[in-house]
Design an enzyme around this catalytic site. Structure first.
Site, PDB file in Angstrom:
ATOM      1  N   ASP A  46       0.817  -1.208   0.000  1.00  0.00           N
ATOM      2  CA  ASP A  46       0.000   0.000   0.000  1.00  0.00           C
ATOM      3  C   ASP A  46       0.853   1.261   0.000  1.00  0.00           C
ATOM      4  OD1 ASP A  46      -2.305  -1.459  -0.075  1.00  0.00           O
ATOM      5  OD2 ASP A  46      -2.771  -1.250   2.057  1.00  0.00           O
ATOM      6  N   ALA A 162      -6.487   3.087   8.142  1.00  0.00           N
ATOM      7  CA  ALA A 162      -5.072   3.361   8.399  1.00  0.00           C
ATOM      8  C   ALA A 162      -4.912   4.052   9.759  1.00  0.00           C
ATOM      9  CB  ALA A 162      -4.503   4.197   7.251  1.00  0.00           C
ATOM     10  N   SER A 164      -6.267   6.647  11.112  1.00  0.00           N
ATOM     11  CA  SER A 164      -7.517   7.024  11.777  1.00  0.00           C
ATOM     12  C   SER A 164      -8.050   5.890  12.652  1.00  0.00           C
ATOM     13  CB  SER A 164      -8.565   7.424  10.734  1.00  0.00           C
ATOM     14  OG  SER A 164      -9.795   7.731  11.343  1.00  0.00           O
TER      15      SER A 164
END
Length: 275
Positions: A46, A162, A164
């Site tokens: 990612d 992610a 958060s």
């Protein structure tokens, strides 16, 4: 069709990149180039896709992304490195299919009246270095609260899995055109009070932060750090642009979430059926 291959430096990724180039050259249907591609294939994880996104952010209106993971399955990577034949076959049969996810629009206004504009795939954060951050938070230009704490994180739906999430934010399905703001170690006592909860705002709303005049704020856009002039205000809204993925097969979002954070299905498959 023009294809760019964007890889990290790990040996496994480089090996896959070379094999993929050979197969695409062999077919003779594609032009491999880093200039103005139609499709960007990222090889790594990612983080590699995030880097490719920012490299081609000025062209995302006509680019579709494909992520190949050389480790564990990620949220932006549909393919594994052992699926090279299947990926090449899917590219050969490409008919323009895609799925789109919302992005975060970030506008920074400095005290010298200059402005900068960015888009983020995951999130943007603002914090101070060694002291409490103080900022007024506005939603659609209406004062919502005065925040004191370490900082704030504003994320996209895909970014909700992610940073958060580690702050206690909710996981949002990427089909929702919504932004989420989560607090980073807020101060709540008899003098200072915040909602002390993540908030999700609608597509036609926006968040503006007006921090106290200080010079030691750190603003991040995904994994990139901006530490320049004193910040007067930062406005976050859903971007007009969107990121497009060449989706050749369906991968359910909640299956990705389960695989990344729970893994019970994989554990069950190893144990086998229970009698």
């Amino acid at each position: 069709m023009k294809i760019a291959i964007f890889s990290n430096d790990k040996p496994k990724s480089r090996t896959f990149q070379r094999r993929l180039r050979r197969e695409l050259y062999r077919l003779g249907k594609f032009e491999l180039t880093s200039h103005d591609p139609d499709i960007v294939i990222t090889v790594g994880g990612d983080g590699t896709l995030l880097s490719a996104f920012h490299r081609y952010a000025h062209q995302i209106d006509h680019i579709r992304f494909i992520g190949v993971h050389t480790g564990h399955l990620g949220f932006y990577t549909d393919w594994r490195d052992y699926e090279l034949p299947e990926l090449v076959e899917a590219l050969a049969k490409d008919s323009g299919q895609s799925v789109s996810y919302p992005l975060l629009d970030v506008t920074i206004q400095y005290f010298d009246q200059s402005k900068e504009h960015y888009i983020a795939l995951n999130e943007s954060t603002i914090r101070r270095v060694n002291k409490t951050m103080k900022t007024d938070i506005y939603i659609r230009d209406e004062l919502f609260e005065s925040f004191r704490g370490d900082g704030l994180c504003i994320s996209t739906p895909t970014g909700s899995t992610a940073y958060s999430k580690s702050l206690g934010g909710a996981v949002l399905h990427p089909r929702l055109k919504a932004l989420q703001m989560t607090e980073i170690a807020s101060i709540n006592n008899r003098l200072f009070r915040t909602l002390s909860s993540p908030i999700v705002i609608a597509p036609d709303e926006y968040i503006t932060l007006r921090p106290d005049a200080q010079e030691d704020y750190i603003l991040t856009i995904d994994s990139f750090t901006h530490r320049e002039r004193p910040i007067a205000a930062v406005t976050f809204r859903i971007a007009d642009e969107a990121i497009h993925f060449a989706r050749y097969r369906h991968m359910h979002f909640w299956d990705r979430v389960e695989d990344a954070f729970i893994g019970s299905k994989q554990l069950h498959s190893k144990r086998g059926p229970q009698g």
